[in-house]
Design a protein around this motif. Structure first.
Motif, PDB file in Angstrom:
ATOM      1  N   LEU A  63       0.841  -1.208   0.000  1.00 10.28           N
ATOM      2  CA  LEU A  63       0.000   0.000   0.000  1.00 10.28           C
ATOM      3  C   LEU A  63       0.872   1.253   0.000  1.00 10.28           C
ATOM      4  N   LEU A  64       1.969   1.176   0.760  1.00  5.95           N
ATOM      5  CA  LEU A  64       2.882   2.326   0.815  1.00  5.95           C
ATOM      6  C   LEU A  64       3.490   2.595  -0.565  1.00  5.95           C
ATOM      7  N   ALA A  65       3.884   1.516  -1.235  1.00  2.60           N
ATOM      8  CA  ALA A  65       4.461   1.673  -2.579  1.00  2.60           C
ATOM      9  C   ALA A  65       3.440   2.346  -3.497  1.00  2.60           C
ATOM     10  N   ARG A  66       2.172   1.945  -3.337  1.00  2.00           N
ATOM     11  CA  ARG A  66       1.123   2.525  -4.180  1.00  2.00           C
ATOM     12  C   ARG A  66       0.951   4.008  -3.885  1.00  2.00           C
ATOM     13  N   ALA A  67       0.990   4.341  -2.595  1.00  5.25           N
ATOM     14  CA  ALA A  67       0.826   5.744  -2.196  1.00  5.25           C
ATOM     15  C   ALA A  67       1.990   6.584  -2.734  1.00  5.25           C
ATOM     16  N   GLU A  68       3.209   6.040  -2.682  1.00  2.00           N
ATOM     17  CA  GLU A  68       4.368   6.800  -3.168  1.00  2.00           C
ATOM     18  C   GLU A  68       4.328   6.944  -4.694  1.00  2.00           C
ATOM     19  N   GLU A  69       3.886   5.884  -5.362  1.00  2.00           N
ATOM     20  CA  GLU A  69       3.762   5.989  -6.824  1.00  2.00           C
ATOM     21  C   GLU A  69       2.747   7.074  -7.197  1.00  2.00           C
ATOM     22  N   ALA A  70       1.663   7.128  -6.444  1.00  2.00           N
ATOM     23  CA  ALA A  70       0.624   8.132  -6.736  1.00  2.00           C
ATOM     24  C   ALA A  70       1.192   9.546  -6.515  1.00  2.00           C
ATOM     25  N   GLN A  71       1.991   9.702  -5.448  1.00  2.00           N
ATOM     26  CA  GLN A  71       2.605  11.008  -5.173  1.00  2.00           C
ATOM     27  C   GLN A  71       3.567  11.406  -6.299  1.00  2.00           C
ATOM     28  N   ALA A  72       4.354  10.427  -6.758  1.00  2.00           N
ATOM     29  CA  ALA A  72       5.317  10.702  -7.838  1.00  2.00           C
ATOM     30  C   ALA A  72       4.574  11.187  -9.081  1.00  2.00           C
ATOM     31  N   LYS A  73       3.471  10.501  -9.378  1.00  2.00           N
ATOM     32  CA  LYS A  73       2.681  10.838 -10.568  1.00  2.00           C
ATOM     33  C   LYS A  73       2.106  12.246 -10.424  1.00  2.00           C
ATOM     34  N   ALA A  74       1.529  12.510  -9.244  1.00  3.96           N
ATOM     35  CA  ALA A  74       0.890  13.809  -9.027  1.00  3.96           C
ATOM     36  C   ALA A  74       1.910  14.950  -9.103  1.00  3.96           C
ATOM     37  N   ARG A  75       3.140  14.675  -8.676  1.00  2.00           N
ATOM     38  CA  ARG A  75       4.171  15.717  -8.681  1.00  2.00           C
ATOM     39  C   ARG A  75       5.019  15.686  -9.949  1.00  2.00           C
ATOM     40  N   LYS A 109       9.452   9.633  -2.235  1.00  3.53           N
ATOM     41  CA  LYS A 109       9.514   8.883  -0.971  1.00  3.53           C
ATOM     42  C   LYS A 109       9.007   9.748   0.160  1.00  3.53           C
ATOM     43  N   PHE A 110       8.193   9.183   1.036  1.00  2.00           N
ATOM     44  CA  PHE A 110       7.884   9.881   2.283  1.00  2.00           C
ATOM     45  C   PHE A 110       9.143   9.833   3.142  1.00  2.00           C
ATOM     46  N   SER A 111       9.435  10.933   3.839  1.00  3.69           N
ATOM     47  CA  SER A 111      10.716  10.985   4.528  1.00  3.69           C
ATOM     48  C   SER A 111      10.596  10.810   6.039  1.00  3.69           C
ATOM     49  N   LYS A 112       9.391  10.574   6.526  1.00  2.00           N
ATOM     50  CA  LYS A 112       9.225  10.336   7.968  1.00  2.00           C
ATOM     51  C   LYS A 112       8.401   9.062   8.156  1.00  2.00           C
ATOM     52  N   ASN A 113       8.706   8.325   9.224  1.00  2.00           N
ATOM     53  CA  ASN A 113       7.931   7.105   9.506  1.00  2.00           C
ATOM     54  C   ASN A 113       6.456   7.422   9.677  1.00  2.00           C
ATOM     55  N   GLU A 114       6.165   8.526  10.398  1.00  2.00           N
ATOM     56  CA  GLU A 114       4.751   8.868  10.643  1.00  2.00           C
ATOM     57  C   GLU A 114       4.029   9.112   9.321  1.00  2.00           C
ATOM     58  N   GLU A 115       4.729   9.749   8.369  1.00  3.86           N
ATOM     59  CA  GLU A 115       4.095  10.006   7.061  1.00  3.86           C
ATOM     60  C   GLU A 115       3.820   8.689   6.338  1.00  3.86           C
ATOM     61  N   MET A 116       4.784   7.766   6.447  1.00  5.06           N
ATOM     62  CA  MET A 116       4.585   6.470   5.771  1.00  5.06           C
ATOM     63  C   MET A 116       3.403   5.737   6.395  1.00  5.06           C
ATOM     64  N   LEU A 117       3.362   5.731   7.742  1.00  3.49           N
ATOM     65  CA  LEU A 117       2.282   5.002   8.423  1.00  3.49           C
ATOM     66  C   LEU A 117       0.928   5.628   8.083  1.00  3.49           C
ATOM     67  N   ALA A 118       0.891   6.967   8.035  1.00  9.48           N
ATOM     68  CA  ALA A 118      -0.374   7.645   7.716  1.00  9.48           C
ATOM     69  C   ALA A 118      -0.784   7.338   6.275  1.00  9.48           C
ATOM     70  N   ALA A 119       0.198   7.329   5.373  1.00 13.39           N
ATOM     71  CA  ALA A 119      -0.111   7.056   3.961  1.00 13.39           C
ATOM     72  C   ALA A 119      -0.662   5.645   3.809  1.00 13.39           C
ATOM     73  N   ILE A 120      -0.097   4.701   4.577  1.00  8.81           N
ATOM     74  CA  ILE A 120      -0.584   3.309   4.511  1.00  8.81           C
ATOM     75  C   ILE A 120      -2.050   3.264   4.948  1.00  8.81           C
ATOM     76  N   GLU A 121      -2.338   3.928   6.064  1.00 14.71           N
ATOM     77  CA  GLU A 121      -3.722   3.889   6.573  1.00 14.71           C
ATOM     78  C   GLU A 121      -4.688   4.533   5.579  1.00 14.71           C
ATOM     79  N   LYS A 122      -4.226   5.627   4.964  1.00 16.66           N
ATOM     80  CA  LYS A 122      -5.097   6.315   4.004  1.00 16.66           C
ATOM     81  C   LYS A 122      -5.378   5.404   2.807  1.00 16.66           C
TER      82      LYS A 122
END
Ligand SMILES: Cc1cc2nc3c(=O)[nH]c(=O)nc-3n(C[C@H](O)[C@H](O)[C@H](O)COP(=O)(O)OP(=O)(O)OC[C@H]3O[C@@H](n4cnc5c(N)ncnc54)[C@H](O)[C@@H]3O)c2cc1C
Length: 460
Positions: free
Chosen positions: A411-423, A429-442
């Motif tokens: 799920l995290l990989a998917r969230a990061e791919e979506a961010q890359a596309k949008a930007r 890459k999310f640069s904080k653990n909390e950001e990664m965990l939040a992205a997974i939950e989202k």
């Protein structure tokens, strides 16, 4: 048939190739990894612009994670100082444990002034620009004049970052400081091609003349340098580039002098002689020193393993079996000097076995070779029963360890791919653990509305 469970500690290339080999043989494999994401230095060491290589490795590792008998717990460091110690792991009664934690310790030279600001280990520095938390949030600032100690491929990566890709103001000069001479470079030509346009050819010629007499003592001729280690001397720079790359050979750092703010302002270096020793050369320091101006100093001299893991340790390495009757097997077995015996069923592979040794291919070879001995051990060993991965997940949750399982990593990989596309970026890459965990939950909430959040009670 339940063959037993093997724990693999560390999910870099060595750990993942090891996990795959053992899982393929039919064992349950449970991987515990310090970082949320698998990949180790393939994710957080290899140069960020090597998109293709990194994506290829990531794809391969995700495929391993699809094996149903391979379970993953990311964000779970194992150490004397962490939520999970080796003793606690052993209480789960694994059939064997493979340590593939890489080389997480830092080699210290013990220089006076080493605690000054502006001094970094290469490992920490590359973790920062490759966005590994918590290094992403630490200060790795550099100024006008940067010294890098060491002349291997890691030096090349760091010089490339400083001179080309680092956001913000780049240094005017990056000087490579090496204890031996121009024939002892350790970098690969194709890697140096990335930074050859910064090489100050005139300064290199001057430097070669400065050390000419000393290297001649080893029958080395500076006229041959352009045929061997520095072919770029024969051609002009491929394109004009700001930021000079210079070399200082036969030189070792010996003291750091900080300014009033505590940041390095001068580096005292000592001049070396070059001596022949068998078919190699060694440096020998003289009593001649000189002070050079630098505001940043990066040590790219290789790493050591981290003693806090809790395995028997000596001089930068975990101890392995000294038995010479089957040295190849023994080199993978963890050895306890107190009892004079191997720690039964415990093995080291990859950079955890031999720090800073080679590329991903070598780590893979080492892990797979080590696992042939793990499998032989398992065939002969008494049967043990460990809890199922789902039970381990529950116990980790009880210890309040917010682990990340393999579905969450996807799920995290998917969230990061979506961010890359949008930007509109090649990678993000999310640069904080909390950001990664939040992205997974989202991502989870979108993909599986109503499902349990990670790290609570679901299986890995
Ligand atoms: C700057 C740099 C650039 C490189 N560039 C290249 C390149 O371009 N091409 C190439 O082929 N190779 C490259 N390499 C080499 C390659 O990265 C290594 O060969 C390989 O990653 C070593 O694999 P490993 O699994 O042994 O260790 P690592 O990759 O270091 O993996 C260790 C894993 O263990 C985990 N871990 C650490 N401590 C603990 C703990 N206490 N508990 C649980 N888990 C833990 C970490 O989270 C990590 O996932 C580079 C290396 C560096 C340093």
């Amino acid at each position: 048939m339940d063959l037993g469970t093997v724990f693999v500690i560390g999910a870099g290339p060595a750990g993942l190739f090891a996990a795959r080999k053992i899982a393929t043989a039919g064992y349950e494999v449970v991987v515990f990894n310090r970082d949320i994401k698998p990949g180790g230095l393939a994710e957080y060491g290899i140069y960020p612009q090597k998109f293709h290589m990194k994506a290829g490795l990531r794809k391969q590792f995700f495929k391993f994670l699809e094996m149903p008998n391979l379970h993953y717990f990311g964000n779970v460091p194992v150490s004397n100082n962490a939520a999970l110690s080796i003793g606690e792991l052993q209480q789960w009664n694994p059939s064997a444990v493979v340590y593939s934690v890489g080389a997480q310790g830092t080699k210290k030279l013990g220089l006076p002034g080493e605690e000054s600001k502006g001094l970094y280990s290469a490992k920490d520095y590359v973790f920062n620009y490759n966005q590994l938390p918590p290094f992403t949030s630490m200060d790795f600032s550099s100024g006008r004049r940067v010294a890098i100690i060491g002349m291997g491929n890691v030096m090349v990566d760091i010089a490339r970052w400083l001179l080309q890709d680092m956001p913000g103001k780049k240094p005017e000069e990056v000087m490579v400081i090496a204890r031996r001479g121009p024939f002892e470079v350790k970098f690969d030509e194709k890697e140096f091609d990335h930074i050859e346009m910064h090489l100050d050819r005139q300064a290199l010629q001057d430097e070669l003349r400065r050390v000419e007499e000393r290297i001649r003592a080893c029958d080395q001729e500076i006229s041959k340098v352009s045929d061997t280690s520095f072919p770029w001397l024969k051609k002009a720079a491929s394109r004009p580039a700001e930021g000079r790359l210079t070399f200082r050979f036969l030189t070792s750092p010996c003291a750091v002098k900080p300014d009033a703010q505590g940041r390095i302002s001068r580096l005292t270096v000592i001049e070396n002689l070059l001596l022949r020793k068998g078919d190699t050369t060694v440096s020998k320091s003289t009593d001649q020193t000189i002070d050079l101006d630098f505001d940043t100093l990066i040590f790219a001299i290789g790493d050591v393993v981290d003693p806090a893991l809790g395995l028997p340790y000596e001089k930068g390495s975990y101890l392995t079996n000294p038995d010479s009757s089957d040295a190849e097997r023994a080199a993978y077995e963890v050895f306890d000097p107190q009892t004079g015996k191997v720690l039964e069923g415990q093995f080291v592979v990859g950079w955890a076995r031999k720090a800073s040794d080679g590329l991903v291919g070598k780590a893979r070879f080492d892990a797979e070779q080590g696992c042939t001995y793990v499998l032989k051990y398992l065939e002969a060993a008494a049967k043990k029963t460990a809890p199922a991965a789902a039970e381990i997940a529950k116990e980790l949750a009880r210890k309040n360890r917010q682990f990340v399982n393999k579905d969450a990593v996807k799920l995290l990989a998917r969230a990061e791919e979506a961010q890359a596309k949008a930007r509109n970026l090649p990678a993000f890459k999310f640069s904080k653990n909390e950001e990664m965990l939040a992205a997974i939950e989202k991502e989870r909430a979108t993909a599986f509305p109503g499902k349990t959040p990670s790290g609570k009670s679901e299986a890995a």
